[in-house]
Scaffold this motif. Sequence first.
Motif, PDB file in Angstrom:
ATOM      1  N   GLN A 183       0.820  -1.205   0.000  1.00  0.00           N
ATOM      2  CA  GLN A 183       0.000   0.000   0.000  1.00  0.00           C
ATOM      3  C   GLN A 183       0.857   1.259   0.000  1.00  0.00           C
ATOM      4  O   GLN A 183       1.729   1.433   0.856  1.00  0.00           O
ATOM      5  N   ALA A 186       1.008   4.086   3.392  1.00  0.00           N
ATOM      6  CA  ALA A 186       0.634   3.317   4.588  1.00  0.00           C
ATOM      7  C   ALA A 186       1.328   3.881   5.817  1.00  0.00           C
ATOM      8  O   ALA A 186       2.417   4.429   5.749  1.00  0.00           O
ATOM      9  N   ASP A 189      -2.779   6.173   9.483  1.00  0.00           N
ATOM     10  CA  ASP A 189      -4.191   6.142   9.871  1.00  0.00           C
ATOM     11  C   ASP A 189      -5.094   6.743   8.797  1.00  0.00           C
ATOM     12  O   ASP A 189      -6.064   7.447   9.075  1.00  0.00           O
ATOM     13  N   VAL A 192     -10.033   4.190   4.379  1.00  0.00           N
ATOM     14  CA  VAL A 192     -10.080   3.185   3.317  1.00  0.00           C
ATOM     15  C   VAL A 192     -10.134   3.865   1.957  1.00  0.00           C
ATOM     16  O   VAL A 192      -9.449   3.455   1.010  1.00  0.00           O
ATOM     17  N   LEU A 195      -6.718   5.318   0.886  1.00  0.00           N
ATOM     18  CA  LEU A 195      -5.762   4.284   0.486  1.00  0.00           C
ATOM     19  C   LEU A 195      -6.160   3.655  -0.844  1.00  0.00           C
ATOM     20  O   LEU A 195      -5.303   3.329  -1.672  1.00  0.00           O
ATOM     21  N   THR A 200      -2.512   0.084  -4.854  1.00  0.00           N
ATOM     22  CA  THR A 200      -1.642  -0.901  -4.223  1.00  0.00           C
ATOM     23  C   THR A 200      -0.649  -1.458  -5.235  1.00  0.00           C
ATOM     24  O   THR A 200      -0.844  -1.347  -6.437  1.00  0.00           O
ATOM     25  N   GLU A 224       3.901  -4.734   6.324  1.00  0.00           N
ATOM     26  CA  GLU A 224       2.902  -3.713   6.648  1.00  0.00           C
ATOM     27  C   GLU A 224       1.497  -4.262   6.421  1.00  0.00           C
ATOM     28  O   GLU A 224       1.220  -4.875   5.383  1.00  0.00           O
ATOM     29  N   SER A 225       0.607  -4.030   7.378  1.00  0.00           N
ATOM     30  CA  SER A 225      -0.738  -4.607   7.304  1.00  0.00           C
ATOM     31  C   SER A 225      -1.705  -3.779   6.453  1.00  0.00           C
ATOM     32  O   SER A 225      -2.685  -4.311   5.918  1.00  0.00           O
ATOM     33  N   GLU A 226      -1.438  -2.476   6.301  1.00  0.00           N
ATOM     34  CA  GLU A 226      -2.364  -1.630   5.535  1.00  0.00           C
ATOM     35  C   GLU A 226      -2.379  -2.052   4.067  1.00  0.00           C
ATOM     36  O   GLU A 226      -1.343  -2.293   3.457  1.00  0.00           O
ATOM     37  N   GLY A 227      -3.575  -2.176   3.544  1.00  0.00           N
ATOM     38  CA  GLY A 227      -3.746  -2.673   2.191  1.00  0.00           C
ATOM     39  C   GLY A 227      -3.878  -4.182   2.136  1.00  0.00           C
ATOM     40  O   GLY A 227      -4.251  -4.751   1.101  1.00  0.00           O
ATOM     41  N   GLU A 230      -5.596  -4.297   7.009  1.00  0.00           N
ATOM     42  CA  GLU A 230      -5.957  -3.062   7.706  1.00  0.00           C
ATOM     43  C   GLU A 230      -6.418  -2.009   6.708  1.00  0.00           C
ATOM     44  O   GLU A 230      -5.814  -1.838   5.642  1.00  0.00           O
ATOM     45  N   ASN A 231      -7.510  -1.330   7.056  1.00  0.00           N
ATOM     46  CA  ASN A 231      -8.065  -0.278   6.194  1.00  0.00           C
ATOM     47  C   ASN A 231      -8.377  -0.786   4.790  1.00  0.00           C
ATOM     48  O   ASN A 231      -8.040  -0.160   3.782  1.00  0.00           O
TER      49      ASN A 231
END
Length: 315
Positions: A183, A186, A189, A192, A195, A200, A224-227, A230-231
């Motif tokens: 992502q 990222a 915060d 969605v 992002l 991605t 990294e969890s975003e994408g 997360e979110n």
Amino acid sequence: MLAATHLRRALLQTRTLTRALTTTAPRLAPKAQVFPFDFLPANSLDTKPRIKGLTEIRGPYYAPVTKTYLDELLSDWGDYVDGIKFAGGAFSLMPEEKLRNLIETAHKHNCYVSTGGFIERVLSASGGNKDVISKYLTACKNMGFDVLELSSGFLSIPTEDWAALVEFTAAHRLKPKPEVGIQWGAGGDATVEELESAGTRDPKWLIDRANTFLQAGAHMIMIESEGITENVKAWRTDVISAVTSALPRDKIMFEAAEPDVFAYHIQNQGARANLFIDHSQIVQLACLRRGIWGTGSTFSRVVTFEGTQDYAKGK
């Protein structure tokens, strides 16, 4: 004159007695821990210091973490914690004495301490100036940090520069831990919608760079969890599968700061997955790793095999 002679003799006798007691007194062995429910079956996991099944927890950021709190937390639950990670550059707000006390408290409980991804701020503020980066790394080492996370969620940086930063960090006697993900943007915060509009990357991009960084001497790769979990409106489990299939399990750690997320990782990777969680979730994750509790999808379904050590040794 006579009184002075007697005083010198008395001091000499006291020093001799003190030296004798110091050299002959037996050292007390650490008190063995007694677990009153050891007779109940539970998963067998490695003891500290571990190289797999690591649990890294978030330190000060979303919630203040004081020296007293951390000491009490690790006194009771430190057997299940391997590392403490600062977030958002929180350590830069602390006076030296208080920061050093917090780091020393973690070390007292045999936990490593990570800077988190504050290198992004240092890189952006300095334009990648080598002297500034060196001062930052030296200061981190002098304060007692063990791991330096190298994230670039907000930055555009060539892969070869990122790899050179891995080598530069290791040369400063810190363990480099690059953070990679799919992502863009990222770590801040974001919503969605924000992002999704940023887009991605292909999982292969993540895997290729992780391998490059491992070859450059990375200690561990943070995913990294975003994408991914997360979110997002739907989890990218395909990315998790691609990463765990392509990279060494003992060299990857997933951000999993939500119970549903770390339960998914344990369910699919097993009890020895390396995970980063919030400090409020230590006990919940420990229960899951040991297989003593869980939700409907994991209750009594997370197991290990005690022959793992023999298998690793080729027996």
